[in-house]
Design an enzyme around this catalytic site. Structure first.
Site, PDB file in Angstrom:
ATOM      1  N   HIS A  11       0.866  -1.182   0.000  1.00 11.81           N
ATOM      2  CA  HIS A  11       0.000   0.000   0.000  1.00 11.81           C
ATOM      3  C   HIS A  11       0.897   1.225   0.000  1.00 11.81           C
ATOM      4  CE1 HIS A  11      -3.241   2.713   0.726  1.00 11.81           C
ATOM      5  NE2 HIS A  11      -2.674   3.154   1.828  1.00 11.81           N
ATOM      6  N   ASP A  13       1.197   4.971  -0.202  1.00 10.04           N
ATOM      7  CA  ASP A  13       0.570   6.293  -0.132  1.00 10.04           C
ATOM      8  C   ASP A  13       1.272   7.269  -1.066  1.00 10.04           C
ATOM      9  OD1 ASP A  13      -1.488   6.002   1.863  1.00 10.04           O
ATOM     10  OD2 ASP A  13       0.125   5.704   3.322  1.00 10.04           O
ATOM     11  N   ASP A 189      -7.759   1.678   2.278  1.00  5.76           N
ATOM     12  CA  ASP A 189      -7.281   2.594   3.316  1.00  5.76           C
ATOM     13  C   ASP A 189      -8.128   3.854   3.520  1.00  5.76           C
ATOM     14  OD1 ASP A 189      -5.498   3.286   5.367  1.00  5.76           O
ATOM     15  OD2 ASP A 189      -4.264   4.477   4.022  1.00  5.76           O
ATOM     16  N   HIS A 441      -5.795   9.916  -0.489  1.00  7.47           N
ATOM     17  CA  HIS A 441      -6.499   9.986   0.794  1.00  7.47           C
ATOM     18  C   HIS A 441      -5.662  10.539   1.950  1.00  7.47           C
ATOM     19  CE1 HIS A 441      -4.820   5.873   0.500  1.00  7.47           C
ATOM     20  NE2 HIS A 441      -4.606   5.992   1.781  1.00  7.47           N
TER      21      HIS A 441
END
Lengths: 997, 997
Positions: A11, A13, A189, A441
């Site tokens: 994941h 970001d 997420d 996000h």
């Protein structure tokens, strides 16, 4: 027999604790250790401060409190103390994963974020690219989601979500063809999930979605009821199953089971040893544990398949560690199965493979129709703070969305002349990518570190630069004259050097809507009186206002006039100073407080606003035509947050809003007020405190009341009795009032895909609607109350990983914004707020130029007015996208912007049919292909897995044949087209109703 | 032009903060988080405590102080607090490095530790092995050093160093042939360097050595003088250049230059970006920095080549990170050179390549003849504490060395019958590997964490197990009878169930020396009188002593008798209880203190020791034959160490000895004494305190005084006035005394390769020599004083990485040891202490068996005495190694154990010539090949690079032809042979002088 699907994934970001580039290259400088040379020369000095975040003092009183003295108690920001390494080097992750996949054919991997993957892809050799293509073809590397980022679902605008998904999915389609097209959305997420996001994903053709975060109580209940997998009906307007989306709720967010985390950042878990001669051997213990975890998890799911996410934030930098452990786990568990008949089989898998197995099970699933909002990961731990965190950045993103659409439209309308022209090379790509990044996000949410927020702003500013060149090229081409076009980004604080120093100048106004708009233009000017002429050369009414400035600064006059601009086009007005004899400058007059029931009014032909002269607060709004009256009491409040040293179980932070008391405290008991009345505008200026002010404004002819608030810097420290300011609330309290209000702002506020609308019903007849200019947290804890959180400042971190309190020192500390307030009858309210919202989101772009310029080329005709449309679109149709797609193709999205049954007045909720032929003035459509929403599949050939909700199955409607002359839009429907076009040689001479200079 | 050699390498400690297996598999459990299941069942309960570390109370007074109350101030061990991850997974490192080397042909890598590499190798597929062979063949993977571990140079015994190097180098030779043979020794981490180690490396055929640690002042001076590279003349006895070794002192230990560390554990350095479009780009800054570092380093070196070590502790777990950055660095620096003419060229290299370039430069180099000891890395930061840290483990290692040689000799003498026999399968390999691991510079040094020290002991214990089987098999074969042989590992604390419960038993004593030895045997027995018979059936004199025990325990009698054992053989004595009437049990008698000049004596035919009756201290030693008298004052002292909360710049720790005051404090002003006199022994028992006691002992016929001390647990806490005990010193103060004393114990104590000898000259005539039974730090700060540090206990860590204070709670807290004190004339002292040292290092092994057993096979003859040699070797020759090498080959090392000119009495320093033909009784040598010291090259074909010291060049002597009948040893020379042999069918029947039972 239980099949456990292992999903190796990372994941990544797109910015959070580190910037995007730091995450890509593995940079390790965090806030506090950034060397001066590192950012100093490359980042324009606070680009968004100047443009959007800052707000100069409105009244002299502002400066009376020396702000520096307010913050001695402010702790050192956490980030400089806890400066531990935050791992992450996506370049290494991708290098490493590809190498590990190539080493062992059984392994599989899921990748998600195209912002990173596309960058990596372009740095690879042909040989590596070819090897990756083969891995994708064989399904060993699978893309999930495939957007540029994994976007937030609360603070985003749906148009920007569609754009960023289109950008990422297009990269995949161009690079890998259908092999690379993600079948599964993967929002593991984001901090809560909106129904509208699900609807968009369904319309993009996804077979299903997997989610990681959901309310902790909801999760427990669903586990008990085995409703962790379900069908989400994501639209009340669209015909099922158009907006139905199969939804899987992951058992353990996106983490691996406890003790089975084998990344280099997993500090506490031991590798599988499997060496009986080693005292470190742990295979038996770990296999037993795995079987235990798997069978327990199985109890919450309904098929013979479950899934385990084997990865996490920036995992797989050393993919070998993960994969060699998973290899061994698979080998040993399956050997155990063979040897002792354990019921568990384990395999490398992907989200699409797992979804396929679920589909094959052919069950019926429970149906869900509402949001997964708000999100709480524990008692009193609601992630609602981020709806408002970093309001300046949130506004900059919205203005950039507006500007990007202008930029893309002009790129489509003016064709290659927009990209290369007298002002150099420009394009929309850089701003498109920056905007896509902002949807991440941790970006638009305000949950990144300050360093990273600054970098997001820098990216937007860089994108603006190239769009400004494009805009100048396009305006020159379309207007036939080479003006020195310039944008004044500081107009919101009344700064514009060109208009403030020139006696004569031109004001070009570009309207990105498919309908003509009228707009008040307000520009700072030099002292004197001015003559404003419209494109036909007729004088238009104008006023000059003289507003008070902060101490020591000269009062700066502002020129106000009303402009009218055709659809998808521009009008060029001219402004010139005239002799002082005709001057009349308007100055706000102080109004003294009066006890008792004395009142003050401002009004225009539609609205009257009434103020209580004892408090200075707004106390009533009236719709004069419909004779609607709404008493209220509007002012500003703040919530106490925790402070350093206080023992609190959960502090407020960038994510979480957790006030220490339920009721907010008033910022002041009364406001000092000034009154300004001119022919074009009436304003009441309210001063609540040294750091909180508001202008209540009524322009001539406008059907809404405008509240322009200016807040910050929020003081902290002893002056507030050791209680530190969390936020501030604007409270509108119409009484009596019934009906609910959405707690959630942004794209996901209920089903209509329109942000910033906070509707508020009263007794079934009146409706108060507040439009915000950016994402804001809102609530109505009691009927009749409405709170919108406009700004936040916090001294503690909320322990969700960002590791830095939301101090907002510097750039984001002063914020100005607007609330547009509409009072209407319920049946006609939608028509009012939806058409007003459209005008705010895609507002006209004001461009200035000095007078007297050269022609675009010899023989060109100057055009002072232009429209890209030969006819306006009907009010229910919104032109969502008009952009270049290829050398001879455009991307076109048309949207029905009313929900089913929403408008009872003008019938705007009905289906509407358009003729696209001969619609645009600068090009002709030669071929039209309809696609799914993200434009990565032809609509005709797209097919999705079918799922049966427990309420009954609806067959997928057949796609009607496409007729460009008759395109019908159902309520809330968005239709997406790739159009082959031919640009006209002198497009502008045919367009609209041009007026020659 | 400057050539910068980049050396990618990893430094993989064979145990330190984690155990060997944890480092190999990447286990992450450190002390404090080890789950109970992890170690509980697999590790024998404190195996070395029982055997060697623990010491039961000697006198009742010991138990009077409740020890638990002494430690309430003891802080939580650091390791449970600072429990951060310590990276390290050698399996991943090797996987990852091999993969990175295969990906890009220009890359090179250096690997060092065979304990890890051989383990990894055996887990690889044939295909990977083949690929690695090819990398080695092409020089892309180069081995440096190549020992099983990178051994310590201070606390080790030279014999164990030779063994561990032989083990590692043999693996390389067997696996890769000459391609894999390391040309360069690589001791970049040991804490100081001994001349003896250099001599051994030279004799092993290394072309040079690179060192990382040296005294900080020495380093600065050498940098200024450009003497960072030199020729080390490592022996005063061996003919140059036999023991000359080219030595390179690395510029930055073994670390990369600042800011250029690209491992995943390098928290603060950024990767090379080299992307001009990224705000993270740092290529220019890093390249400038690199060029700056390189040119500065060049100023301390003499050729156009310098070397940079690009790696560190457990680096390259993600080799891609390191290599991709180095690839880019090389590319950019060399491009810069091409573009702007910078004088720096950079390349992937190896230690051997770099050494080759230095050799080609053909310079003359400065000559060094002393040690690099002691090592200080800053002012008052001497790494001398580790000479004594963990004395129990240090002793267990020495006893294991002794037992391993016994085991290997029996494996050679008894051939296959030793490995498989009536007691099962046994071999020396496991103990050989465990002993090799113990030589690691964090093992024998005592600088590992407690968890790891326990694991080292566990490894030794496991090795003992297999050797005990071998020993039983071999003794059965050679003695012709199947006894239930058993070793009593707790004899040092007078525990041995067999002798304590049996009325009749046998005592087999194996002597690993090449000469007959006489030895006092001391065994705990049941009450009564005993008859002891030698192998010929003659009774030998014996005593029974009754020593006081801790409160509540029954007094346990000890049987004492003198045994005689032939060279490389055994004698079996029988013991039987006889009627009480003949019994005479000896009990120590208390002697009361007397003020004034009263004295107490013990003496035998050679020595008299005198005690002051006022203090109870030893006050004089006399050699009765030579009429030498040495007055002294011997007692115990302790040093104050820093405590928690005290502000001190450097605390004492496992590595560093840094007392807070220069003078030590006495443990007590006087000792309570008891006297024991029997025909065979005279002993004075001294009790200094509750935790410190000593027995001064004289056996009949022995020429040395034995001081057996028992110390621990060292108390900490308030009872010592808040001053915590650092260590304890035994101080011998002969006055007047001139001449120096070595500060360093162990292998490197000056040139003679003999540990544990602390010679101390007095006025050119007398010499006092103290032999220790393990490594101990020693000093003589003033002439006439001698301090030996016998035990240490510390509450603080010394900040050199181990991260745990040397608390020694549990296993290592109570320690017993012996100092053997010799007083002699200077000219004959060497003969005394060298021959005594040999007997201590390779002491006879006592093995017990019940009486009355079966024959080995029907018709076998029982042999109660055996010798593996047909004739004894002369006293100057030490049989260093006799071990199995292959199915039909043995490894044989013969050593001249006197230095040139050392012995003036019996001419033991002269060259000596041996005849190997018909020497051994169980096998015949059929072919003899001489090799270099580690047996990985034939001596005849070995050649080393030639280096010119500035004192003049000596030609390499030619190797004389080999004649097994005439093998000459020069002083200090070790000659190594691989002998093809044929074992005799009934070897023992020809051996020595067997006596039939």
């Amino acid at each position: 027999m239980l099949n456990v699907h292992l999903l190796p994934h990372t994941h990544d970001d797109v910015g959070w604790v580190k910037t995007v580039d730091q995450y890509y290259y593995g940079g390790k400088h965090l806030v506090g250790v950034v060397p001066d040379t590192h950012h100093g020369s490359r980042i324009p000095s606070e680009p968004w401060t100047a443009g959007w975040g800052q707000c100069l003092a409105w009244a002299p009183v502002w400066r009376r409190v020396p702000l520096a003295l307010l913050v001695p108690e402010c702790p050192t920001p956490v980030s400089t103390v806890q400066n531990e390494l935050h791992h992450g080097a996506v370049k290494n992750i991708l290098d490493s994963v590809i190498s590990a996949l190539r080493a062992e054919p059984s392994r599989r991997f899921v990748y998600v974020e195209m912002a990173f993957f596309s960058r990596w892809w372009h740095q690879q050799t042909n040989a590596t690219q070819q090897a990756v293509r083969e891995l994708v073809r064989q399904g060993r590397l699978e893309f999930a989601n495939g957007g540029w980022v994994m976007n937030d679902e609360a603070a985003t605008h749906y148009g920007a979500i569609v754009d960023q998904m289109t950008l990422g999915l297009r990269f995949l389609q161009d690079t890998f063809g259908d092999d690379g097209r993600p079948r599964v959305a993967w929002h593991i997420d984001p901090f809560g999930h909106s129904r509208e996001q699900a609807s968009l994903f369904a319309q993009m053709g996804f077979d299903g979605i997997f989610l990681g975060r959901m309310d902790y109580q909801d999760r427990e209940l669903r586990k008990k009821k085995r409703e962790m997998e379900l069908v989400w009906r994501a639209s009340a307007s669209l015909q099922p199953p158009t907006a139905d989306l199969f939804t899987g709720l992951l058992s353990n967010a996106y983490d691996p089971p406890k003790h089975l985390c084998w990344d280099l950042v997993c500090d506490h878990d031991s590798s599988m040893v499997g060496d009986p001669f080693s005292p470190e051997d742990n295979a038996d213990v770990l296999i037993d544990h795995f079987l235990d975890v798997a069978t327990k998890q199985w109890q919450s799911y309904r098929t013979n398949h479950i899934v385990m996410t084997m990865g996490g934030d920036f995992h797989y930098e050393n993919a070998h560690m993960w994969f060699s452990n998973l290899d061994k786990l698979i080998q040993l568990v399956n050997a155990e199965q063979q040897a002792s008949g354990s019921p568990v089989h384990v395999l490398y898998s992907t989200p699409a493979c797992y979804l396929w197995e679920l589909n094959k099970a052919n069950l019926t699933w429970s149906l869900k129709e509402d949001d997964f909002f708000p999100y709480a990961d524990g008692p009193h731990q609601f992630w609602t703070g981020y709806f408002s965190s970093r309001p300046a950045l949130k506004r900059y993103e919205r203005v950039s969305y507006n500007f990007l659409q202008v930029c893309k439209q002009l790129e489509a309308l003016a064709a290659p002349a927009a990209n290369v022209g007298p002002y150099g090379s420009g394009d929309s790509a850089l701003l498109e990518e920056a905007m896509a990044v902002l949807q991440h996000h941790d970006a638009i949410t305000g949950t990144s570190r300050q360093l990273v927020a600054d970098d997001y702003a820098r990216r937007l500013a860089a994108g603006w630069g190239r769009c400004e060149v494009l805009l100048s090229n396009a305006l020159a081409r379309l207007s036939g004259s080479q003006e020195a076009f310039s944008i004044c980004p500081e107009l919101n604080i009344s700064v514009c050097p060109l208009s403030q120093t020139s006696a004569r100048f031109q004001v070009a106004i570009y309207n990105p809507l498919a309908r003509k708009v009228d707009r008040m233009v307000r520009l700072p000017v030099s002292a004197g009186a001015f003559l404003v002429k419209d494109p036909s050369g007729h004088a238009v009414p104008s006023d000059v206002l003289l507003l008070p400035q902060p101490e020591g600064q000269k009062p700066s006059p502002e020129l106000l006039f009303s402009a009218s601009v055709p659809a998808l086009g521009f009008s060029i007005y001219s402004v010139s100073r005239v002799s002082l004899r005709r001057s009349k400058t308007h100055i706000p007059q102080p109004i003294s407080q009066k006890p008792g029931s004395a009142v003050l009014n401002i009004k225009n032909e539609h609205i009257r606003a009434t103020f209580n002269l004892e408090t200075g607060f707004l106390m009533q709004i009236e719709d004069l035509e419909q004779k609607l009256v709404l008493p209220m009491n509007q002012s500003f409040f703040w919530y106490k947050a925790g402070t350093v040293g206080q023992k609190i179980s959960q502090s407020s932070g960038a994510y979480i809003f957790k006030p220490q008391q339920q009721k907010p405290l008033p910022v002041s008991d009364s406001a000092q007020i000034h009154l300004l009345k001119t022919p074009l505008v009436q304003e009441v200026h309210q001063n609540f405190s040294a750091w909180c002010a508001q202008v209540v404004r009524l322009y001539r002819g406008q059907r809404h009341l405008e509240l322009e608030w200016t807040v910050g810097p929020i003081p902290v420290g002893h002056l507030l009795e050791d209680l530190l300011l969390l936020g501030l609330s604007l409270s509108i309290k119409p009484r009596p009032l019934t009906g609910g209000i959405s707690q959630v702002p942004g794209a996901g506020a209920g089903s209509p895909p329109h942000p910033h609308t906070h509707p508020c019903h009263q007794d079934g007849k009146k409706q108060l609607t507040v439009l915000t200019d950016r994402s804001q947290g809102g609530s109505s804890l009691q009927d009749g109350s409405l709170e919108l959180m406009v700004h936040r400042r916090l001294l503690l971190d909320d322990n969700r990983g960002v590791g830095e309190p939301l101090l907002e020192e510097g750039s984001g500390s002063w914020v100005r914004g607007r609330h547009l307030v509409l009072l209407d009858a319920v049946g006609t309210a939608a028509a009012g707020h939806r058409l007003l919202a459209e005008k705010e989101v895609l507002a006209p772009q004001v461009v200035l130029a000095p007078s007297g310029s050269a022609l675009y080329h010899p023989g060109a005709t100057r055009q002072l007015q232009f429209s890209g449309l030969r006819r306006e679109l009907p009010p229910s149709v919104h032109l969502l996208t008009l952009a270049r797609w290829g050398p001879q193709t455009l991307l076109l999205r048309l949207e029905h912007q009313f929900a089913r049954g929403e408008d009872s007045g003008r019938n705007l909720s009905s289906p509407v049919t358009l003729n696209l032929q001969n619609l645009f003035s600068t090009f002709t459509i030669t071929r039209l292909q309809e696609t799914t929403l993200a434009a990565n599949q032809p609509r005709a050939s797209a097919s999705r897995l079918q799922w049966n909700p427990d309420t009954g199955t609806t067959p997928t409607p057949t796609v009607p044949p496409l007729d460009p002359a008759s395109i019908t839009l159902q309520p809330m429907e968005i239709r997406t087209f790739v159009a082959s076009v031919q640009w006209e040689e002198f497009a502008w001479s045919h367009g609209g109703d041009p007026v020659q200079a």
